[in-house]
Design a protein around this motif. Structure first.
Motif, PDB file in Angstrom:
ATOM      1  N   MET A   1       0.830  -1.191   0.000  1.00 37.22           N
ATOM      2  CA  MET A   1       0.000   0.000   0.000  1.00 37.22           C
ATOM      3  C   MET A   1       0.868   1.246   0.000  1.00 37.22           C
ATOM      4  O   MET A   1       1.794   1.376   0.799  1.00 37.22           O
ATOM      5  CB  MET A   1      -0.919   0.006   1.223  1.00 37.22           C
ATOM      6  N   ALA A   2       0.580   2.174  -0.906  1.00 33.61           N
ATOM      7  CA  ALA A   2       1.357   3.402  -1.034  1.00 33.61           C
ATOM      8  C   ALA A   2       0.967   4.374   0.074  1.00 33.61           C
ATOM      9  O   ALA A   2      -0.217   4.612   0.319  1.00 33.61           O
ATOM     10  CB  ALA A   2       1.113   4.035  -2.399  1.00 33.61           C
ATOM     11  N   THR A   3       1.968   4.934   0.736  1.00 27.94           N
ATOM     12  CA  THR A   3       1.718   5.870   1.845  1.00 27.94           C
ATOM     13  C   THR A   3       2.603   7.098   1.714  1.00 27.94           C
ATOM     14  O   THR A   3       3.728   7.031   1.217  1.00 27.94           O
ATOM     15  CB  THR A   3       1.989   5.210   3.212  1.00 27.94           C
ATOM     16  N   GLY A   4       2.076   8.235   2.190  1.00 33.01           N
ATOM     17  CA  GLY A   4       2.850   9.470   2.256  1.00 33.01           C
ATOM     18  C   GLY A   4       3.416   9.655   3.646  1.00 33.01           C
ATOM     19  O   GLY A   4       2.849   9.193   4.632  1.00 33.01           O
ATOM     20  N   GLY A   5       4.541  10.357   3.737  1.00 36.07           N
ATOM     21  CA  GLY A   5       5.241  10.524   5.006  1.00 36.07           C
ATOM     22  C   GLY A   5       4.809  11.751   5.785  1.00 36.07           C
ATOM     23  O   GLY A   5       3.723  12.299   5.583  1.00 36.07           O
ATOM     24  N   SER A   6       5.677  12.187   6.681  1.00 29.62           N
ATOM     25  CA  SER A   6       5.371  13.278   7.609  1.00 29.62           C
ATOM     26  C   SER A   6       5.134  14.602   6.887  1.00 29.62           C
ATOM     27  O   SER A   6       5.715  14.871   5.836  1.00 29.62           O
ATOM     28  CB  SER A   6       6.521  13.460   8.601  1.00 29.62           C
ATOM     29  N   CYS A   7       4.261  15.425   7.463  1.00 28.74           N
ATOM     30  CA  CYS A   7       4.048  16.776   6.965  1.00 28.74           C
ATOM     31  C   CYS A   7       3.849  17.709   8.151  1.00 28.74           C
ATOM     32  O   CYS A   7       3.549  17.265   9.259  1.00 28.74           O
ATOM     33  CB  CYS A   7       2.871  16.848   5.997  1.00 28.74           C
ATOM     34  N   ILE A   8       4.035  19.007   7.915  1.00 28.40           N
ATOM     35  CA  ILE A   8       3.950  19.979   9.004  1.00 28.40           C
ATOM     36  C   ILE A   8       3.206  21.219   8.538  1.00 28.40           C
ATOM     37  O   ILE A   8       3.104  21.507   7.344  1.00 28.40           O
ATOM     38  CB  ILE A   8       5.345  20.392   9.535  1.00 28.40           C
ATOM     39  N   SER A  20       5.817  19.339   3.145  1.00 25.61           N
ATOM     40  CA  SER A  20       5.959  17.883   3.164  1.00 25.61           C
ATOM     41  C   SER A  20       7.088  17.527   2.216  1.00 25.61           C
ATOM     42  O   SER A  20       7.540  18.367   1.410  1.00 25.61           O
ATOM     43  CB  SER A  20       4.672  17.194   2.708  1.00 25.61           C
ATOM     44  N   ASP A  21       7.547  16.287   2.289  1.00 21.60           N
ATOM     45  CA  ASP A  21       8.456  15.837   1.245  1.00 21.60           C
ATOM     46  C   ASP A  21       7.624  15.339   0.067  1.00 21.60           C
ATOM     47  O   ASP A  21       6.397  15.371   0.085  1.00 21.60           O
ATOM     48  CB  ASP A  21       9.430  14.771   1.765  1.00 21.60           C
ATOM     49  N   THR A  22       8.312  14.911  -0.990  1.00 25.29           N
ATOM     50  CA  THR A  22       7.606  14.499  -2.212  1.00 25.29           C
ATOM     51  C   THR A  22       7.630  12.984  -2.403  1.00 25.29           C
ATOM     52  O   THR A  22       7.374  12.494  -3.500  1.00 25.29           O
ATOM     53  CB  THR A  22       8.250  15.164  -3.445  1.00 25.29           C
ATOM     54  N   LEU A  23       7.899  12.262  -1.329  1.00 22.35           N
ATOM     55  CA  LEU A  23       8.089  10.817  -1.435  1.00 22.35           C
ATOM     56  C   LEU A  23       6.824  10.048  -1.063  1.00 22.35           C
ATOM     57  O   LEU A  23       6.149  10.369  -0.085  1.00 22.35           O
ATOM     58  CB  LEU A  23       9.224  10.377  -0.507  1.00 22.35           C
ATOM     59  N   VAL A  24       6.505   9.041  -1.857  1.00 20.86           N
ATOM     60  CA  VAL A  24       5.487   8.051  -1.512  1.00 20.86           C
ATOM     61  C   VAL A  24       6.181   6.698  -1.420  1.00 20.86           C
ATOM     62  O   VAL A  24       6.918   6.305  -2.327  1.00 20.86           O
ATOM     63  CB  VAL A  24       4.362   8.003  -2.572  1.00 20.86           C
ATOM     64  N   THR A  25       5.972   6.000  -0.301  1.00 19.64           N
ATOM     65  CA  THR A  25       6.639   4.721  -0.076  1.00 19.64           C
ATOM     66  C   THR A  25       5.646   3.569  -0.123  1.00 19.64           C
ATOM     67  O   THR A  25       4.439   3.762   0.029  1.00 19.64           O
ATOM     68  CB  THR A  25       7.347   4.701   1.296  1.00 19.64           C
ATOM     69  N   MET A  26       6.177   2.393  -0.333  1.00 18.04           N
ATOM     70  CA  MET A  26       5.384   1.178  -0.238  1.00 18.04           C
ATOM     71  C   MET A  26       6.172   0.171   0.584  1.00 18.04           C
ATOM     72  O   MET A  26       7.201  -0.337   0.142  1.00 18.04           O
ATOM     73  CB  MET A  26       5.070   0.609  -1.623  1.00 18.04           C
ATOM     74  N   TYR A  27       5.719  -0.050   1.815  1.00 21.50           N
ATOM     75  CA  TYR A  27       6.414  -0.942   2.743  1.00 21.50           C
ATOM     76  C   TYR A  27       7.882  -0.543   2.887  1.00 21.50           C
ATOM     77  O   TYR A  27       8.791  -1.354   2.767  1.00 21.50           O
ATOM     78  CB  TYR A  27       6.293  -2.393   2.280  1.00 21.50           C
ATOM     79  N   HIS A  28       8.115   0.758   3.102  1.00 16.56           N
ATOM     80  CA  HIS A  28       9.446   1.339   3.299  1.00 16.56           C
ATOM     81  C   HIS A  28      10.305   1.313   2.040  1.00 16.56           C
ATOM     82  O   HIS A  28      11.505   1.591   2.114  1.00 16.56           O
ATOM     83  CB  HIS A  28      10.188   0.649   4.450  1.00 16.56           C
ATOM     84  N   THR A  29       9.724   0.976   0.913  1.00 18.86           N
ATOM     85  CA  THR A  29      10.434   1.073  -0.366  1.00 18.86           C
ATOM     86  C   THR A  29      10.072   2.405  -1.005  1.00 18.86           C
ATOM     87  O   THR A  29       8.888   2.756  -1.092  1.00 18.86           O
ATOM     88  CB  THR A  29      10.039  -0.074  -1.309  1.00 18.86           C
ATOM     89  N   LYS A  30      11.069   3.151  -1.462  1.00 20.65           N
ATOM     90  CA  LYS A  30      10.825   4.466  -2.060  1.00 20.65           C
ATOM     91  C   LYS A  30      10.232   4.280  -3.451  1.00 20.65           C
ATOM     92  O   LYS A  30      10.950   4.107  -4.427  1.00 20.65           O
ATOM     93  CB  LYS A  30      12.123   5.268  -2.084  1.00 20.65           C
TER      94      LYS A  30
END
Length: 226
Positions: A1-8, A20-30
């Motif tokens: 499942m694709a997830t977005g990281g921290s934002c402020i 926020s950053d521009t990264l979407v990960t899937m199970y800690h894979t960039k």
């Protein structure tokens, strides 16, 4: 499942800065290193939504908010359903309703914006409909890594004397700490500025690599580094 990281998000005297950053990960894979995660709401846009969590559930919510935009446009009655406070109220009800149906939307959102002539607004909603308003918020691992810096810089009405330049220092310090301390952190970030003039989302840019995070944090207004 694709997830977005921290934002402020943090309020300053003329508006709200959200990052926020521009990264979407899937199970800690960039998986997607250059993903747009800043969603402008309204015509013209006065509200921005940032999320941490499942991308699919985020897109469901954004589609619901796009329906509000359409209703605004078709009604033409001058009543705006897409201001920051209205969007925050709508999202908390939708999130709570999905939770009670045992089908929660698995993300946490920060909602920010500024209506002309009014104070900046910054709100937060989680996956079960819990909600709050404050001068600063962070989500994901960022809630543990950056909330201290954000609060020191903005709480107790300190944000009312905070300039945009000072707020940017806070934002970049927080995002730098995310990159070095969060396994899903990324050094390519994007910042949105919400003011009376409207919502402006800047182009993504990369933070300068450095291990001197202590010196960066020391530049944050009102923060004392021991």
């Amino acid at each position: 499942m694709a997830t977005g990281g921290s934002c402020i998000g943090i309020k300053y005297k003329d508006g709200v800065l959200m990052a926020s950053d521009t990264l979407v990960t899937m199970y800690h894979t960039k998986k997607l290193p250059n993903q747009q995660r800043h969603y402008k709401i309204g015509e013209p846009a006065r509200t921005v939504v940032l999320t941490t969590g499942l991308v699919a559930d985020t897109e469901y919510m954004i589609n619901e908010l796009r329906d509000l935009e359409r209703d605004d446009r078709l009604a033409g009655d001058g009543v705006k359903l897409t201001g920051p406070r209205a969007v925050h109220s709508y999202m908390k009800l939708v999130m709570y309703n999905k939770r009670t149906d045992f089908n929660p939307a698995l993300f946490t959102a920060i909602i920010g914006g500024k209506d002309v002539g009014k104070e900046p607004f910054l709100g937060w909603v989680d996956s079960v409909g819990t909600h709050a308003e404050s001068s600063c918020f962070s989500t994901g691992m960022g809630h543990y890594l950056a909330i201290g810096m954000l609060r020191e810089a903005s709480e107790n009405d300190k944000w009312k004397s905070l300039t945009k330049e000072q707020a940017m220092k806070v934002v970049e310090a927080c995002m730098t700490v995310f990159f070095y301390r969060d396994t899903d952190g990324f050094n390519r970030i994007q910042v949105t500025d919400c003011t009376d003039a409207g919502v402006v989302t800047g182009e993504p840019y990369e933070l300068k690599p450095t291990l001197e995070t202590r010196a960066i944090v020391a530049e944050v207004p009102n923060v004392v580094v021991l």
